[in-house]
Design an enzyme around this catalytic site. Structure first.
Site, mmCIF file in Angstrom:
data_model
loop_
_atom_site.group_PDB
_atom_site.id
_atom_site.type_symbol
_atom_site.label_atom_id
_atom_site.label_comp_id
_atom_site.label_asym_id
_atom_site.label_seq_id
_atom_site.Cartn_x
_atom_site.Cartn_y
_atom_site.Cartn_z
ATOM 1 N N GLU A 165 0.834 -1.199 0.000
ATOM 2 C CA GLU A 165 0.000 0.000 0.000
ATOM 3 C C GLU A 165 0.876 1.260 0.000
ATOM 4 O OE1 GLU A 165 -3.069 -0.325 -0.436
ATOM 5 O OE2 GLU A 165 -3.608 -2.320 0.308
ATOM 6 N N CYS A 211 -6.206 -1.290 9.808
ATOM 7 C CA CYS A 211 -4.854 -1.350 9.248
ATOM 8 C C CYS A 211 -4.507 -0.050 8.520
ATOM 9 C CB CYS A 211 -4.675 -2.557 8.343
ATOM 10 S SG CYS A 211 -5.980 -2.807 7.156
ATOM 11 N N HIS A 260 -0.567 -5.783 2.767
ATOM 12 C CA HIS A 260 -1.752 -6.619 2.948
ATOM 13 C C HIS A 260 -1.462 -8.029 2.431
ATOM 14 C CE1 HIS A 260 -4.831 -3.241 3.556
ATOM 15 N NE2 HIS A 260 -4.947 -4.076 4.568
#
Length: 212
Positions: free
Chosen positions: A87, A149, A168
């Site tokens: 991410e 998260c 992730h």
């Protein structure tokens, strides 16, 4: 304070909803056994975080104030993912889903006065292109999902001046066991640390040139 160049923190999350075994923490435990490799002179610290907005807020502050890591990597579970996803950024708003205690952040926001988006200093697209892990694909994303998260990531990017990452991982399965996810984390974080070292060296060089 200057970050401790030898310290890297990696966190996973505990159980939530129907996920009584969270693959993120299982992967981090495997990484803890493997270490980051003999070529990486880094003190690896691992920590389990609860899926709890208020508790992770305090935990993130403690990580950055007490340990001062050069990089903090948060690992979370994406139940819909088929690949490992890196991410690029954390978002301030949109946290409307309740955590394990039924709590939701006020106005759905991390920090009232923070920027809308904070990007990691790690180039996730570049890392995803360079790493190769047999048995699992690695992709990158600019939307971390607006749950605990993502919330954790935004706070860590804020307190760590961008020196944080969020990975992730998919749920555990016969073809994606914890051992494979742990090995994938090792390879990915090695690459992130290498990129971070190059970035810091480049910044020092630019400062030197300006002084000249």
């Amino acid at each position: 304070m200057e970050p401790q160049a030898s310290c890297t923190v990696v966190t996973g999350f505990g159980p939530f909803r129907q996920h009584l075994v969270n693959s993120s923490w299982e992967a981090v435990k495997e990484l803890s056994k493997l270490g980051l490799g003999s070529d990486v002179e880094v003190d690896l610290r691992t920590l389990q975080l609860p899926v709890d907005y208020r508790e992770v807020k305090q935990a993130v502050i403690r990580i950055w104030e007490d340990l001062q890591p050069q990089l903090t990597v948060h690992v979370g579970l994406d139940a819909a993912a088929k690949t490992i996803v890196l991410e690029q950024c954390g978002k301030k708003r949109g946290y409307r889903d309740a955590d394990i205690r039924g709590f939701r952040p006020e106005h759905g926001a991390c920090l009232p006065d923070g920027p809308e988006v904070i990007a990691s200093c790690v180039n996730m697209a570049a890392v995803s292109r360079r790493v190769a892990v047999e048995g699992v694909a690695v992709a990158f994303s600019r939307d971390a999902g607006r749950y605990v998260c993502d919330y954790t990531y935004y706070l860590s990017l804020h307190h760590g001046n961008g020196c944080a990452a969020l990975i992730h991982v998919p749920p555990l399965s016969p073809w994606l066991p914890a051992s494979l996810l742990g090995k994938a984390l090792q390879v990915i974080i090695q690459e992130m640390l290498e990129e971070e070292l190059l970035r810091r060296a480049s910044e020092r060089m630019r400062v030197t040139v300006r002084r000249c």
